[in-house]
Scaffold this motif. Sequence first.
Motif, PDB file in Angstrom:
ATOM      1  N   LEU A  65       0.821  -1.208   0.000  1.00  0.00           N
ATOM      2  CA  LEU A  65       0.000   0.000   0.000  1.00  0.00           C
ATOM      3  C   LEU A  65       0.856   1.260   0.000  1.00  0.00           C
ATOM      4  N   LEU A  66       1.919   1.235   0.782  1.00  0.00           N
ATOM      5  CA  LEU A  66       2.810   2.385   0.885  1.00  0.00           C
ATOM      6  C   LEU A  66       3.466   2.685  -0.460  1.00  0.00           C
TER       7      LEU A  66
ATOM      8  N   LEU B 192      -1.712   7.400   2.516  1.00  0.00           N
ATOM      9  CA  LEU B 192      -0.639   7.691   3.471  1.00  0.00           C
ATOM     10  C   LEU B 192      -1.202   8.041   4.849  1.00  0.00           C
ATOM     11  N   ILE B 193      -2.316   8.792   4.880  1.00  0.00           N
ATOM     12  CA  ILE B 193      -2.945   9.147   6.158  1.00  0.00           C
ATOM     13  C   ILE B 193      -3.486   7.884   6.842  1.00  0.00           C
ATOM     14  N   LEU B 194      -4.086   6.993   6.054  1.00  0.00           N
ATOM     15  CA  LEU B 194      -4.587   5.722   6.596  1.00  0.00           C
ATOM     16  C   LEU B 194      -3.438   4.917   7.204  1.00  0.00           C
ATOM     17  N   LEU B 195      -2.332   4.841   6.475  1.00  0.00           N
ATOM     18  CA  LEU B 195      -1.161   4.101   6.969  1.00  0.00           C
ATOM     19  C   LEU B 195      -0.571   4.750   8.210  1.00  0.00           C
ATOM     20  N   ALA B 196      -0.657   6.087   8.268  1.00  0.00           N
ATOM     21  CA  ALA B 196      -0.133   6.810   9.437  1.00  0.00           C
ATOM     22  C   ALA B 196      -0.830   6.351  10.711  1.00  0.00           C
TER      23      ALA B 196
ATOM     24  N   PHE C  29       9.132  -4.065  -4.366  1.00  0.00           N
ATOM     25  CA  PHE C  29       7.791  -3.591  -4.695  1.00  0.00           C
ATOM     26  C   PHE C  29       7.861  -2.249  -5.406  1.00  0.00           C
ATOM     27  N   SER C  30       8.722  -1.365  -4.893  1.00  0.00           N
ATOM     28  CA  SER C  30       8.844  -0.019  -5.451  1.00  0.00           C
ATOM     29  C   SER C  30       9.259  -0.064  -6.918  1.00  0.00           C
TER      30      SER C  30
END
Length: 211
Positions: free
Chosen positions: A10-11, A202-206, A167-168
């Motif tokens: 996801l990131l 990114l906010i979700l992952l934070a 992945f990147s």
Amino acid sequence: MLLQALEALLLVSALSLDALVASFSFGVEKIKVPWLSALFMSGICSAFLAVSLLLGSVVKPYVSPHLAAVLSFLILLILGITRLLDSAIKTCIKKSCTKTKDIKFKLLDLHFMLRIYADSTEADVNHSKSLSVGEASSLAVALSLDGFATGFGAGLTNANPVEMILFSFIIGLIAIRIGCAVGRRVASSADLNLSWAGGAILILLAFTKLF
């Protein structure tokens, strides 16, 4: 292990949205991105991520797990909010940069990178309708800035660096090819901005860093 891989996926996907949108713009303008240029773009973005992950892992032993989680949360949250405001930021940069009409290509020229950050098609400086390796490299540096900060935050946690770099590179390359292909099919003046989607991820992952 599976959760960690999903988080890394996801990131990296959130970071690859910029490459997708940039490539879409090239496709719309019928600017070719040769395979070698695409490989350089994805490779440079992954290299920036690798360096930032390494820096984060070096600092990690000197930071408590709680502080590391808080720092990772703050970095991801700030980047997420910035991406949500990305459209307004790019508009401001476009207005500022258009005051200077003559551009001379320099690999690490800040003004040039701001121009291509605001409008990816500016990377085709010589208007050849084909993105050279040099032009692709400058675009990749501009696209890598978010990834550098995000990678540092991930390096403070238990992220798997090899997994994230792999992945990147793969997802970045896929995003470039898909973006170009879709852009060519659309072939209009469509203005696609998915920065908000990357910001939301990114906010979700934070917030996952707090649990």
